[in-house]
Design a protein around this motif. Sequence first.
Motif, PDB file in Angstrom:
ATOM      1  N   VAL A 279       1.027  -1.152   0.033  1.00 45.06           N
ATOM      2  CA  VAL A 279      -0.103  -0.231   0.051  1.00 45.06           C
ATOM      3  C   VAL A 279       0.725   1.261   0.127  1.00 45.06           C
ATOM      4  CG1 VAL A 279      -1.651   1.137   1.573  1.00 45.06           C
ATOM      5  CG2 VAL A 279      -2.000  -0.968   1.050  1.00 45.06           C
ATOM      6  N   LYS A 283       1.440   4.999  -3.238  1.00 53.20           N
ATOM      7  CA  LYS A 283       1.218   6.236  -2.525  1.00 53.20           C
ATOM      8  C   LYS A 283       1.789   7.104  -3.705  1.00 53.20           C
ATOM      9  CE  LYS A 283      -1.637   5.563   1.090  1.00 53.20           C
ATOM     10  NZ  LYS A 283      -2.856   6.268   1.256  1.00 53.20           N
ATOM     11  N   SER A 327     -11.269   8.786   2.635  1.00 49.01           N
ATOM     12  CA  SER A 327     -11.180   7.911   1.519  1.00 49.01           C
ATOM     13  C   SER A 327     -10.534   8.622   0.308  1.00 49.01           C
ATOM     14  CB  SER A 327     -12.339   7.077   0.985  1.00 49.01           C
ATOM     15  OG  SER A 327     -12.036   6.474  -0.038  1.00 49.01           O
ATOM     16  N   ASN A 331      -7.098   7.532  -0.384  1.00 44.14           N
ATOM     17  CA  ASN A 331      -7.040   6.176  -1.245  1.00 44.14           C
ATOM     18  C   ASN A 331      -7.325   6.908  -2.577  1.00 44.14           C
ATOM     19  OD1 ASN A 331      -7.112   4.966   1.295  1.00 44.14           O
ATOM     20  ND2 ASN A 331      -9.091   4.562   1.424  1.00 44.14           N
ATOM     21  N   LEU A 334      -4.370   9.052  -3.307  1.00 44.80           N
ATOM     22  CA  LEU A 334      -3.363   8.003  -2.635  1.00 44.80           C
ATOM     23  C   LEU A 334      -2.088   9.069  -2.183  1.00 44.80           C
ATOM     24  CD1 LEU A 334      -3.073   5.999  -6.025  1.00 44.80           C
ATOM     25  CD2 LEU A 334      -3.732   5.118  -3.566  1.00 44.80           C
ATOM     26  N   GLU A 337      -1.812   9.507   4.483  1.00 47.92           N
ATOM     27  CA  GLU A 337      -3.117   9.765   5.380  1.00 47.92           C
ATOM     28  C   GLU A 337      -2.768  10.648   6.850  1.00 47.92           C
ATOM     29  OE1 GLU A 337      -1.442   6.007   7.227  1.00 47.92           O
ATOM     30  OE2 GLU A 337      -1.956   6.721   5.161  1.00 47.92           O
ATOM     31  N   ALA A 364      -8.021   3.810   5.706  1.00 43.42           N
ATOM     32  CA  ALA A 364      -6.656   3.781   4.826  1.00 43.42           C
ATOM     33  C   ALA A 364      -6.153   2.270   4.663  1.00 43.42           C
ATOM     34  CB  ALA A 364      -5.782   4.593   5.663  1.00 43.42           C
ATOM     35  N   GLY A 365      -6.742   1.431   4.956  1.00 48.37           N
ATOM     36  CA  GLY A 365      -6.482  -0.082   4.963  1.00 48.37           C
ATOM     37  C   GLY A 365      -5.512  -0.737   5.852  1.00 48.37           C
ATOM     38  N   MET A 370      -8.325  -1.417   2.114  1.00 52.58           N
ATOM     39  CA  MET A 370      -8.462  -0.073   1.855  1.00 52.58           C
ATOM     40  C   MET A 370      -9.884   0.233   1.271  1.00 52.58           C
ATOM     41  SD  MET A 370      -5.709   1.621  -0.583  1.00 52.58           S
ATOM     42  CE  MET A 370      -5.437   3.077  -0.991  1.00 52.58           C
ATOM     43  N   ILE A 372     -12.021   2.464  -1.030  1.00 52.98           N
ATOM     44  CA  ILE A 372     -11.761   3.534  -2.147  1.00 52.98           C
ATOM     45  C   ILE A 372     -13.446   3.886  -2.536  1.00 52.98           C
ATOM     46  CG2 ILE A 372     -11.086   3.872  -4.401  1.00 52.98           C
ATOM     47  CD1 ILE A 372      -8.827   1.899  -3.968  1.00 52.98           C
ATOM     48  N   TYR A 436      -4.644  -0.998  -6.309  1.00 51.44           N
ATOM     49  CA  TYR A 436      -4.878  -1.476  -5.143  1.00 51.44           C
ATOM     50  C   TYR A 436      -5.111  -3.184  -5.475  1.00 51.44           C
ATOM     51  CZ  TYR A 436      -6.921  -3.055  -0.556  1.00 51.44           C
ATOM     52  OH  TYR A 436      -6.889  -3.735   0.652  1.00 51.44           O
TER      53      TYR A 436
END
Length: 461
Positions: A279, A283, A327, A331, A334, A337, A364-365, A370, A372, A436
Amino acid sequence: MNIVLFNNDLRISDHQPLTEAARAGEVLPVYVVEPSQWKGTPLSARHFQFVVESLEELSKGIEEKGGELFLAIGKIETVLDKLLDTYDSINLFAHNDSRLMEKIKEWAQQNQQLLFSFGPDLENISVKLFNNRLNSYLKEPIAEVPNRIDVPSKTPDFLFADFKKLNNFRVKGSKIRFGQQGGEMKAIETLDSFLEGRFANYIENQQKPLPSSLSSSRLSAYITWGNISVRYIYQKADEKLQACELEEDKIQLAEFLSKLTARVKICCMKMQHQQMAGVRGIKTDWNEDWFQRWLQGRTGIPIIDAAMRSLEKTGWMNFSLRAMVTSFIANTLLLDEKKPSAALAELYLDYEPAVHDFYIQQQAGMIGRMKIIDPVKVGRQLDPDGTFIRRYIPELSKLPDEYIHEPWLYPAFYQLGYEAPMVDVNKAYKNARLQYQAIRNEGKPGRKKEEGETEQLSFDI
């Protein structure tokens, strides 16, 4: 000397430390403005405003019982040192969940002074034991308000009762005019109005931006700052549930009680910041312009902008909007966070660190998948006729319904005075999903859920 240390328990009702200290003799009620709580943390001027309002009402309540609330500004250890110098021996009374408890406990041990802490011990125990202790606590009788609070005739000079002196304590951010007002009476009035009828559409409206502001309990800020105890809320709501004749009403209140106890659980959990492998790799580089436009409600995506503008103005959003704005920045765009999380914490009047961190990690997973979210598609579901959007984005107030979620499609868009979208939201959404999905297909497992942990919880109580 019996000293009651107030912190995030700003009330008289169901305040066991105050009750027990008053039974023991003279009481010195003290609230310490601890710089470490307010400097270099997400807490902001709107939180301090709420606390001061709560303290002013608490002070009046203590005065009605013959006592006086004293204030101090400084490190808690320094304040306690001065109190010990004044009285030679002190007994400290506080709640277990005080945000200063670790410092208080360490000071008491080092100085060999007695500390009486109250409330259930719910940390670092099994799920079964946690449930047993919590249920037992919630059903215990409410702590009685002392009939009289006798304060000592001798008090140290560094303590003060004039709230004007708090004006010299500077906290970042600005106050808000349209947020909830702090104080025990406001908390009780909010609970009463919820149980008197607002709860009737609790489940149906919980995702709708405007209706949820009326039919949710709106107690979260009051719980965070301790204007009302969870035990008091639980017993009043359970009493109402038992008296309900309609099954539908019982379902609404049962859902509310479930979320209330889930909130307590999350406050006691030790969260670990972990994400699915890969993840971090998807980003993008930090984009300060994107972040600032998101924070100021100028992304050009109406539901995102309306949500952020409403939060800036009122200090509150429902869970669905909180999930969406988080999100989108973390997400869909990207971006990392951490900075958005801190910015949101400064704005949420009900900011509770444990709950906030859990909620950010959900989106944020770090916990489960995650999330989205397509802001245009979901925006249509949450605010189909654009009532919420029009309230907070006056530039779009006269826009026809068919364009309210995608105003850039309106033929005369550039005459509206509204921001153009900072990204092609459809492309950004699809790109995030593809990236993702690619790391999920690599077969690298995410973090396994702990026993009793749920993947998706809403704390919009």
